[in-house]
Design a protein around this motif. Structure first.
Motif, PDB file in Angstrom:
ATOM      1  N   VAL A 112       0.836  -1.199   0.000  1.00 25.62           N
ATOM      2  CA  VAL A 112       0.000   0.000   0.000  1.00 25.62           C
ATOM      3  C   VAL A 112       0.872   1.250   0.000  1.00 25.62           C
ATOM      4  O   VAL A 112       0.632   2.212  -0.740  1.00 25.62           O
ATOM      5  CB  VAL A 112      -0.952  -0.010   1.215  1.00 25.62           C
ATOM      6  N   PHE A 113       1.912   1.239   0.851  1.00 22.72           N
ATOM      7  CA  PHE A 113       2.810   2.393   0.898  1.00 22.72           C
ATOM      8  C   PHE A 113       3.530   2.574  -0.450  1.00 22.72           C
ATOM      9  O   PHE A 113       3.718   3.696  -0.916  1.00 22.72           O
ATOM     10  CB  PHE A 113       3.841   2.206   2.008  1.00 22.72           C
TER      11      PHE A 113
ATOM     12  N   SER B 120       8.348   4.129   5.013  1.00 20.93           N
ATOM     13  CA  SER B 120       7.314   3.200   5.442  1.00 20.93           C
ATOM     14  C   SER B 120       7.292   1.952   4.564  1.00 20.93           C
ATOM     15  O   SER B 120       7.110   0.832   5.062  1.00 20.93           O
ATOM     16  CB  SER B 120       5.946   3.891   5.397  1.00 20.93           C
ATOM     17  N   ALA B 121       7.474   2.107   3.251  1.00 22.19           N
ATOM     18  CA  ALA B 121       7.515   0.951   2.362  1.00 22.19           C
ATOM     19  C   ALA B 121       8.725   0.076   2.649  1.00 22.19           C
ATOM     20  O   ALA B 121       8.677  -1.147   2.497  1.00 22.19           O
ATOM     21  CB  ALA B 121       7.537   1.414   0.914  1.00 22.19           C
ATOM     22  N   LEU B 122       9.794   0.684   3.089  1.00 20.88           N
ATOM     23  CA  LEU B 122      11.017  -0.061   3.373  1.00 20.88           C
ATOM     24  C   LEU B 122      10.893  -0.889   4.640  1.00 20.88           C
ATOM     25  O   LEU B 122      11.341  -2.040   4.694  1.00 20.88           O
ATOM     26  CB  LEU B 122      12.194   0.921   3.486  1.00 20.88           C
ATOM     27  N   PHE B 123      10.241  -0.335   5.659  1.00 20.65           N
ATOM     28  CA  PHE B 123      10.174  -1.024   6.956  1.00 20.65           C
ATOM     29  C   PHE B 123       8.786  -1.571   7.271  1.00 20.65           C
ATOM     30  O   PHE B 123       8.590  -2.206   8.317  1.00 20.65           O
ATOM     31  CB  PHE B 123      10.610  -0.058   8.071  1.00 20.65           C
TER      32      PHE B 123
ATOM     33  N   GLY C  51      15.291  -3.314  -1.458  1.00 22.85           N
ATOM     34  CA  GLY C  51      15.955  -3.199  -0.158  1.00 22.85           C
ATOM     35  C   GLY C  51      15.128  -3.802   0.959  1.00 22.85           C
ATOM     36  O   GLY C  51      15.660  -4.428   1.897  1.00 22.85           O
ATOM     37  N   PHE C  52      13.810  -3.627   0.880  1.00 21.01           N
ATOM     38  CA  PHE C  52      12.934  -4.215   1.896  1.00 21.01           C
ATOM     39  C   PHE C  52      13.036  -5.738   1.899  1.00 21.01           C
ATOM     40  O   PHE C  52      13.182  -6.364   2.958  1.00 21.01           O
ATOM     41  CB  PHE C  52      11.488  -3.780   1.642  1.00 21.01           C
TER      42      PHE C  52
ATOM     43  N   ASP D 250       6.539   7.205  13.717  1.00 22.87           N
ATOM     44  CA  ASP D 250       5.705   8.165  14.437  1.00 22.87           C
ATOM     45  C   ASP D 250       6.280   9.575  14.396  1.00 22.87           C
ATOM     46  O   ASP D 250       5.551  10.565  14.233  1.00 22.87           O
ATOM     47  CB  ASP D 250       5.533   7.716  15.906  1.00 22.87           C
ATOM     48  N   GLN D 251       7.598   9.696  14.562  1.00 16.61           N
ATOM     49  CA  GLN D 251       8.202  11.021  14.614  1.00 16.61           C
ATOM     50  C   GLN D 251       8.046  11.764  13.281  1.00 16.61           C
ATOM     51  O   GLN D 251       7.719  12.953  13.249  1.00 16.61           O
ATOM     52  CB  GLN D 251       9.689  10.901  14.981  1.00 16.61           C
ATOM     53  N   ILE D 252       8.267  11.045  12.186  1.00 16.41           N
ATOM     54  CA  ILE D 252       8.089  11.670  10.873  1.00 16.41           C
ATOM     55  C   ILE D 252       6.623  12.040  10.653  1.00 16.41           C
ATOM     56  O   ILE D 252       6.291  13.085  10.109  1.00 16.41           O
ATOM     57  CB  ILE D 252       8.591  10.732   9.763  1.00 16.41           C
ATOM     58  N   TRP D 253       5.729  11.162  11.101  1.00 20.59           N
ATOM     59  CA  TRP D 253       4.294  11.424  10.928  1.00 20.59           C
ATOM     60  C   TRP D 253       3.850  12.647  11.708  1.00 20.59           C
ATOM     61  O   TRP D 253       3.083  13.473  11.222  1.00 20.59           O
ATOM     62  CB  TRP D 253       3.505  10.192  11.350  1.00 20.59           C
TER      63      TRP D 253
END
Length: 690
Positions: A127-128, A177-180, A243-244, A185-188
């Motif tokens: 989704v990301f 977000s797609a990577l992990f 990478g994910f 939360d901090q970025i959001w």
């Protein structure tokens, strides 16, 4: 208290964003523009306001619930619709806009994506990643909007900057977000503050933008740049997904492998983005498959015109090389030469990234000249169907693809030969033939202008030398007059020591004068002026005694008030002699020539009055001061009066003439006495006549 702090950390940014977009929405309502882009921007502002209110009211993270999917997708689709509308015709109605295939397809795609992403069919990472692709599309459209804004770029810059920053922030958030597989939360939490910080740019944009419609012309460079941006975005998406999975399946070495892969991938991307070969190949691919014409003719013609304007045909530089460079740039070629035909020979005027013509190339051009000397025909050596090419290039080593004729006055003046790497070579179809013919005519005109300028420059040098020679000859006549006067008086005064001393002084002055004239002829320049303080009365007396006494009537000098002027003594003396000598020639032996000197209103007034034949007004106006127009036949050069007028005007003075046929003529010379001093104050500095 803890609840208040928690609310401040989690919700304050979105509250600020909601206030900012509500304020921006109100400003948009006050604008008088009424068209589709404005209404879609209004819808985007209102949607962004609802988006910010939603996240300030709930604690849900994006794409974690059905409502968050709906609000995020709605905001994204409104931004895309606005950008597409801004890149379309400004007068489109909403129904016309929706019926466009790309818009209608985008809406269908977003409806499907909203349904799929809102269900549980896809993982969070997928989704990301899908929303990351939406961000890339938004960035590509923003880049296109900014580049195509043209003269309105200053107006659109704040709006594009604000939307680009927020989209880039979403890109970074979604890529991480797609990577992990989860949202940081901090970025959001910072997302609301970033959106709110863009409020000043939005306000500036509303105040600047005069019209929301941009008449779109998609150039090749825009398509190329947009393709590179879109390709880089897709590449980064693939890099993030790979990478994910490396991290997911890599075990204990996952972090090391992932970091190495990402760094190498980014380095590869930078290398490809900076690769000139890749950009050329992509540009050629786009031009062949997405455009009906090979060139952006407006851009190419402007480039050619500006290149030709930079060529200073009056300077000493190699203009042919600049001309060849402009010619090559007009078709994006890199190698070439300009060849001129002179008789049976070929002269290379300019080369660009290639050696001199080899024997095979000379034979080819000789054959071309023989076949097409009277035809304005372009040849493409890669066209195997051309009979000339079939016969001319067999077993030859050639660094030529195009042969472009240069025609002047209906004949073949020369040719321009061109070549390029295989990736940039163009086939000579009707379009390219017409374009090169037009460019050839323009550059042929420039070549003729350069040749004419060179010829005029050479003629001007000859004219200047001839003019200087005429003045030298005129001065030689003056020297001869002095020698004649010495010889005439030698028999009578040879035993007079004072006469002998004066003769030697006069000969020394004549020798210096001759030396100056030879210097002028040798250096091809006029003698430099040397100013000194001169007593006018004494100088006039000296001219009469030593240069004019040989001819009758001998002039009479009246000095009412002697003056001194700071002037070139030799030149002034020559001017006085010319004027007095002319007066003597115009007066019979029973007539009179009178010279008077006085000071009038801080000016030297020197009058030469004769009782000669006089002149008509027409003669004075049309012929008197015209160079090389003499009434003395072969005895005169016709430059005495002309030189006198030029000298007086150089000194800031005036030379006036009044005359009546049969009664006589008066020359009045006025010179300023700004540098004059009294004879009593500086007697030792006054140069006297010889």
């Amino acid at each position: 208290m803890d609840n208040i702090l928690s609310f401040g950390l989690d919700k304050a940014g979105f509250v600020l964003a909601a206030v900012a977009y509500l304020f921006f929405f109100g400003l948009l309502l006050t604008t008088k523009v009424s068209n589709l882009p404005k209404y879609l921007l209004l819808a985007l502002s209102f949607t962004s306001f609802c988006w910010a209110v939603f996240y300030s009211w709930t604690s849900a993270l994006p794409f974690t619930s059905l409502s968050s999917h709906i609000i995020e997708n709605t905001k994204n689709v409104m931004l895309l619709l606005f950008l597409l509308a801004a890149l379309s015709k400004a007068n489109n109605s909403f129904s016309q806009f929706i019926r466009q295939p790309r818009v209608f397809g985008l809406l269908i795609l977003f409806i499907c994506w909203s349904a799929i992403s809102g269900s549980s069919l896809l993982s969070a990472s997928n989704v990301f990643t899908g929303n990351l692709a939406i961000c890339i599309l938004q960035l590509a459209l923003l880049e296109a909007l900014y580049r195509r804004s043209g003269e309105a770029k200053w107006q659109y810059k704040p709006l594009v900057l604000a939307l680009t920053i927020t989209t880039l922030y979403d890109f970074a958030l979604l890529a991480e977000s797609a990577l992990f597989g989860r949202i940081d939360d901090q970025i959001w939490f910072a997302r609301g503050f970033v959106y709110a910080a863009m409020l000043p740019f939005m306000i500036i944009a509303v105040r600047r933008i005069k019209a929301w419609g941009i008449n779109v012309y998609i150039s090749r460079d825009i398509v190329l740049q947009s393709s590179l941006v879109l390709g880089a975005g897709v590449y980064l998406c693939l890099l993030a997904i790979t990478g994910f999975y490396i991290r997911y399946f890599g075990g204990n070495w996952s972090n090391l492998i992932q970091a190495t892969f990402v760094i190498l991938g980014i380095a590869t991307l930078i290398f490809l983005m900076l690769s000139g070969t890749l950009r050329r190949k992509l540009k050629v691919f786009i031009e062949k498959h997405f455009f009906a014409n090979k060139f952006d003719y407006r851009e190419k013609w402007l480039l050619l015109t500006r290149s030709l304007q930079k060529i200073d045909i009056t300077g000493p530089e190699d203009h042919y090389k600049s001309l060849l460079q402009a010619w090559l740039n007009s078709v994006s070629y890199s190698r070439g030469a300009i060849i001129r035909f002179k008789g049976n020979d070929m002269v290379t005027l300019a080369l660009q990234q290639r050696p001199e013509l080899n024997s095979d190339e000379q034979q080819l051009l000789a054959a071309y000249r023989h076949n097409f000397s009277n035809r304005n025909w372009l040849v493409d050596l890669t066209d195997k169907s051309d009979p000339f090419v079939q016969n001319a290039i067999a077993d030859k080593v050639l660094d030529i693809q195009l042969i472009i004729p240069i025609q002047t006055k209906g004949s073949l003046w020369g040719v321009c030969v061109m070549n390029a790497p295989a990736v940039n070579k163009l086939s000579l179809n009707w379009e390219l033939r017409d374009f090169l013919t037009l460019v050839s005519e323009q550059i042929s005109s420039q070549l003729l202008l350069m040749q004419a300028s060179q010829t005029l420059s050479e003629n001007a040098q000859f004219i200047a030398f001839s003019r200087m020679s005429a003045f030298v000859v005129h001065d030689l006549k003056n020297v001869k007059a002095q020698i004649d006067l010495i010889l005439k008086n030698a028999a009578k005064h040879r035993n007079n020591p004072e006469f002998v001393d004066d003769s030697f002084s006069t000969l020394a002055a004549m020798q210096q004068r001759l030396q100056n004239m030879l210097s002028q002829l040798t250096n091809k320049r006029a003698d430099q002026q040397t100013n000194t303080l001169v007593s006018v009365g004494r100088l006039v007396q000296d001219v009469i005694d030593n240069r004019c006494a040989i001819r009758k009537p001998v002039p009479t000098l009246f000095i009412e008030q002697d003056c001194t002027v700071y002037i070139d003594k030799d030149r002034f003396s020559s001017v006085l002699f010319h004027l007095i000598d002319n007066a003597q020639h115009a007066t019979d032996l029973q007539g009179t020539v009178t010279v008077s000197v006085k000071e009038v209103c801080d000016q030297l007034q020197l009058s030469i009055v004769d009782t000669g034949c006089g002149m008509t007004e027409s003669f004075i106006r049309n012929r008197l001061f015209k160079a090389f127009d003499s009434t003395k036949g072969n005895a005169g050069m016709g430059i005495g009066a002309h030189d006198a007028l030029s000298f007086v005007e150089q000194q800031g003075g005036q030379l006036t003439v009044s005359s009546k046929p049969g009664q006589g003529t008066t020359f009045m010379l006025l010179l300023p006495l700004n540098s004059a001093v009294s004879l009593a104050e500086h007697p030792e500095k006054i140069i006297q006549g010889m």
